[in-house]
Each structure stands twice: as C-alpha cells, then as structure tokens.
Design a protein around this motif. Structure first.
Motif, mmCIF file in Angstrom:
data_model
loop_
_atom_site.group_PDB
_atom_site.id
_atom_site.type_symbol
_atom_site.label_atom_id
_atom_site.label_comp_id
_atom_site.label_asym_id
_atom_site.label_seq_id
_atom_site.Cartn_x
_atom_site.Cartn_y
_atom_site.Cartn_z
ATOM 1 N N ARG A 1 25.949 37.723 35.881
ATOM 2 C CA ARG A 1 26.296 36.369 35.440
ATOM 3 C C ARG A 1 27.533 36.418 34.552
ATOM 4 O O ARG A 1 28.368 35.516 34.583
ATOM 5 C CB ARG A 1 25.144 35.744 34.666
ATOM 6 C CG ARG A 1 23.970 35.412 35.577
ATOM 7 C CD ARG A 1 23.013 34.557 34.820
ATOM 8 N NE ARG A 1 21.717 34.481 35.465
ATOM 9 C CZ ARG A 1 20.734 33.695 35.033
ATOM 10 N NH1 ARG A 1 20.913 32.950 33.969
ATOM 11 N NH2 ARG A 1 19.590 33.661 35.661
ATOM 12 N N LEU A 2 27.655 37.475 33.764
ATOM 13 C CA LEU A 2 28.828 37.592 32.890
ATOM 14 C C LEU A 2 30.103 37.676 33.744
ATOM 15 O O LEU A 2 31.095 36.988 33.473
ATOM 16 C CB LEU A 2 28.692 38.826 31.997
ATOM 17 C CG LEU A 2 29.760 38.956 30.918
ATOM 18 C CD1 LEU A 2 29.168 39.615 29.680
ATOM 19 C CD2 LEU A 2 30.974 39.729 31.335
ATOM 20 N N ALA A 3 30.052 38.474 34.801
ATOM 21 C CA ALA A 3 31.243 38.637 35.651
ATOM 22 C C ALA A 3 31.591 37.305 36.313
ATOM 23 O O ALA A 3 32.760 36.908 36.387
ATOM 24 C CB ALA A 3 30.971 39.710 36.698
ATOM 25 N N GLU A 4 30.543 36.611 36.782
ATOM 26 C CA GLU A 4 30.783 35.312 37.429
ATOM 27 C C GLU A 4 31.356 34.310 36.421
ATOM 28 O O GLU A 4 32.285 33.562 36.718
ATOM 29 C CB GLU A 4 29.441 34.790 37.951
ATOM 30 C CG GLU A 4 29.519 34.287 39.379
ATOM 31 C CD GLU A 4 28.162 33.736 39.796
ATOM 32 O OE1 GLU A 4 28.094 32.532 40.084
ATOM 33 O OE2 GLU A 4 27.177 34.504 39.792
ATOM 34 N N ALA A 5 30.795 34.339 35.208
ATOM 35 C CA ALA A 5 31.246 33.409 34.165
ATOM 36 C C ALA A 5 32.716 33.660 33.841
ATOM 37 O O ALA A 5 33.495 32.718 33.670
ATOM 38 C CB ALA A 5 30.390 33.569 32.915
ATOM 39 N N ARG A 6 33.108 34.935 33.767
ATOM 40 C CA ARG A 6 34.503 35.274 33.440
ATOM 41 C C ARG A 6 35.447 34.602 34.434
ATOM 42 O O ARG A 6 36.433 33.981 34.060
ATOM 43 C CB ARG A 6 34.666 36.792 33.465
ATOM 44 C CG ARG A 6 36.000 37.253 32.922
ATOM 45 C CD ARG A 6 36.255 38.725 33.181
ATOM 46 N NE ARG A 6 35.189 39.608 32.737
ATOM 47 C CZ ARG A 6 34.484 40.416 33.549
ATOM 48 N NH1 ARG A 6 34.728 40.453 34.837
ATOM 49 N NH2 ARG A 6 33.529 41.194 33.067
ATOM 50 N N GLU A 7 35.071 34.713 35.710
ATOM 51 C CA GLU A 7 35.912 34.132 36.766
ATOM 52 C C GLU A 7 36.018 32.605 36.627
ATOM 53 O O GLU A 7 37.096 32.029 36.664
ATOM 54 C CB GLU A 7 35.260 34.461 38.107
ATOM 55 C CG GLU A 7 36.223 34.862 39.185
ATOM 56 C CD GLU A 7 35.414 35.359 40.366
ATOM 57 O OE1 GLU A 7 35.218 34.549 41.286
ATOM 58 O OE2 GLU A 7 34.958 36.525 40.336
#
Ligand code: URA
Length: 434
Positions: A404-410
């Motif tokens: 979720r963190l990686a998706e949020a960054r994007e």
C-alpha cells in the motif's frame, strides 16, 4: 403507501410530497424499509435531485426521526459548527475548545469519515480513551460543566441520518446537494444549538465542485436553519488542496494539537480563525470580525485555548498521558519521506486524490462495517504556490503495509502538478452567507 412506489416516482424525476418523504424516512428509521430500498432511493435522489421544498421536508423528517434536544438546561446559548466534508479538515478539534475558551459554549455532534473525506469522530478516537458515544445526559453534563462537547450522534438524535450517512458512504450517494443539506441540518436541528456556522467546502476535495453549487447548498441549509429559528451562517471555503499539512486520523489530531499550542500550519490556523470568528459573532460574544480575532488571538497566545482542549478531552475520557508534546498517538510502522521528483512551483495538489490515497492506506472505510487504521496517512511538506528543489522533501507517507505504501507513493506523486512560473495560492474563503 409503498416504498417501491416512492423510489419509482423519484427515479422517474417526480417531486415527492411531504407525506411520502415522512413515510419513507419513518419506515427506514424503524427498520420497516430495508437498506436495499433506502440505497435505491438515495441513488434516485442523487441522480434526479430534489426541489427546495422536498429538501426542507426531508431535513425536517430526518430531524424529527428522533428526539430534538433542548440544550438550555446546560447553557443559555450554545453554538455549533459543521463542515460539509473535506480532506485534512481537522477544524473542529481546534475551533471547539478555542471558541469555548472565549466563554461561548460549543456543543457538537460530529460524523465519521465519508468517502474520501475524513470524519472528526475517527480523528478524536486516535486519543486513547476518548469517548465518542455519549448519552444525552452525558452530553448535557459535559456541556454544562466544561462548555465544550463533541460526540457521536446518539441513537435517538436524527437516527435517520445516522443510518443513511453510513449507507451513502458505501453506495456512492454522498455528493448530492439535498442529501448533504438534509444530513447536516437534521443533525444540527436535533442537537439543539442556538447558532450554527456551516463550513461549506468547495473544490476537488469536496462534495461540491463549483462555487455555484456550494453557494446553492449553503443557501438551502441557511434557509432551513433560519426557518426553525436558529442563527445560521455559512463560510464557503476552498478544498482544492488539503487543509493544513496532515491527512489521516492521528496525524490530523496531532496537527490540530500543535496548532492549539501555537504551532499550526498558517492556512489551517487562518481557516479556523475565520470559522471561530463567525461563531463568536453569531453567539453575541464579539461585535465584529476584528473584535473576534483579538479575543481568539489572546486565547491562543495565553494558552487558554490549549487548557480548554485538555479540559475537554480529559473530561470526555481521553487519557491525559496522550497529550504530551509531541502527543502519544497511534504511530504507523513504516514512515517514508518522498523527495520532489523535479524542481519547480507546485501548481496543483489534488485533494481528492490525497484523500483517496489516505483511504487506500487504511484511514477510511470501503464498507460500513470496516475498521480503520488510525495511524496511517500523509504529511505534505509542500503545497500550492511553494517552490521546491528536486530531491527536497515533498511529503511523508505513514503506512503499515509495504504494498500500500508503494501504491500510495505513486498516487501522491500524481496528485501534484508543477509549473516553471510562480503560482498564486488559492483563496481560503470565497464568501460568507447568511
Ligand atoms: N457531513 C454530513 O454530516 N453529512 C453529509 O452528507 C456530508 C457531510
């Protein structure tokens, strides 16, 4: 009368009578009309809209679906405020004790997160022990003894809204003028305040996307409130980018606490001042905006506003050990600073995208039974109009899950737009109505 006929009439664009609206709202409140019919009806209202008369009838039917409180046994004059919902909107947490510290009692029933927009009750629950559900007697006692109370809607106050609000959140029927107006004003009428300041949000991160829509919503809410003898004003405020820097429950509570200690982000504090000024004027404590501002500035600088906050929270069950500096609030496991991918001026910061990303991280609900993660969210280091050098901190993500963190960054990087040229900051407030 049958619920299905009322749904069909609205689906086909008909105008519902007062009796039909009362039948539907009473039936839904009692549980005779099930959620699936209420969901279909809400979608029909969403798509077809309502006339002003229907909206007024709906509001009054919802307000009378339960008890109407009389707060005068607790205080001679009580003021309330309500936001139509935005991103990073922690205004109540600062404004309620701030206004109360100026000697004007504040009694407020708040809501939970709705769609991409956060809810004050969820934010307050990040304070260990804070008691959101209060009985009417507890609400009145807290108001009488401490001059400030913020609680959940008790089951007997506008119960129709309590049910519909949760249903709308998960049936894509939030952003509807009649449904928002009736939801807000039924609660406000039932919870008994003498004066109400409405904070009507407009822009990408609000349910009303244009100033015209926000003004129309404000006007009908002011009309309904004044029609039942309340003093009402509406502040039309910008929600194209999040308010302040923090988005996410505990992060926003921490930001509001810092602001009460005199260290809040400038836009957030200024917004709170505008709302608080209107509350003091409506409550007869200040003659005009500059007198109100002087009182509020003195209350903040002397520490009285912070002291009132501590009194309020602890009286409502909050653990005083949480209120340290920095506060001891739920903390996410993964905290990642994201650098600016380029140099330039921030031209846009899509509040809706930021709100949806906070939900993706776990800060909001996808189904009405969902529990939320109070610790997650985002803190924005740069907002519209700021100049940022490539590699400087742009934002910080607080997460509990790597994917979720990686998706949020994007998503968050995509929420920013850039310009080579200086960019003007958007106004905080467009107009005041009422
Ligand atoms: N706030 C409310 O209380 N109701 C809505 O429908 C939207 C915001």
């Amino acid at each position: 009368m049958r619920a299905v006929d009322i749904i069909a009439k609205k689906r086909d664009g008909g105008e519902l009578t007062k009796e039909e609206i009362e039948f539907f709202i009473q039936g839904y409140t009692r549980g005779d009309i099930p959620d699936y019919q209420a969901a279909a009806w809400a979608m029909a209202v969403y798509l077809r809209g309502m006339s002003n008369q229907e909206t007024i009838n709906l509001t009054l039917a919802m307000a009378h679906s339960g008890r109407i409180l009389d707060l005068h046994q607790a205080a001679p004059f009580v003021v309330d405020k309500h936001s139509t919902g935005g991103v990073g909107d922690k205004t109540t947490i600062m404004v309620a004790p701030w206004v109360a510290s100026c000697g004007l009692p504040v009694g407020k029933m708040s809501g939970r997160g709705l769609g991409f927009s956060g809810g004050t009750l969820d934010k307050l629950e990040s304070i260990r022990g804070y008691k959101v559900p209060l009985s009417v007697e507890e609400f009145l006692t807290q108001l009488r003894d401490h001059g400030v109370v913020v609680a959940g809607q008790t089951a007997d106050l506008a119960p129709a809204d309590g049910k519909l609000y949760a249903l709308r959140d998960v049936t894509a029927t939030v952003a509807s003028l009649p449904l928002i107006a009736s939801s807000v004003m039924s609660k406000k009428i039932a919870s008994g305040a003498d004066a109400i300041v409405l904070d009507v949000k407009v822009g990408k991160g609000a349910f009303m996307r244009t100033v015209e829509e926000a003004v129309a919503l404000a006007q009908i809410m002011v009309e309904v409130g004044q029609g039942v003898g309340r003093r009402v004003r509406a502040v039309i405020s910008d929600m194209n980018q999040p308010l302040g820097r923090a988005v996410g429950n505990a992060l926003e509570t921490a930001e509001a606490m810092a602001a009460l200690r005199g260290r809040g982000p400038e836009d957030f504090v200024e917004h709170c001042l505008v709302v608080a000024e209107q509350m003091l004027i409506l409550g007869g404590k200040a003659e005009d905006k500059s007198a109100a501002r002087r009182m509020l500035t003195e209350a903040l600088e002397s520490g009285r506003a912070w002291d009132k906050f501590v009194e309020w929270i602890t009286a409502q069950g909050g653990d005083p050990d949480v209120l340290t500096d920095p506060p001891d609030l739920p903390r996410a496991r993964l905290i990642e600073e994201v650098p600016a991918p380029r140099s330039g001026y921030i031209a846009g910061l899509d509040a809706r995208q930021v709100g949806l990303t906070a939900v993706l991280l776990g800060a909001g609900r996808a189904k009405k039974e969902d529990t939320i993660d109070l610790s997650v969210g985002v803190v924005l280091a740069a907002k519209i109009g700021d100049y940022v050098e490539k590699g400087q901190p742009l934002l910080t993500i607080h997460a509990n899950d790597e994917h979720r963190l990686a998706e949020a960054r994007e998503h968050l990087l995509a929420a920013y737009t850039w310009s080579e040229e200086p960019v003007e900051r958007p106004p905080l407030v467009y107009q005041v109505i009422g």
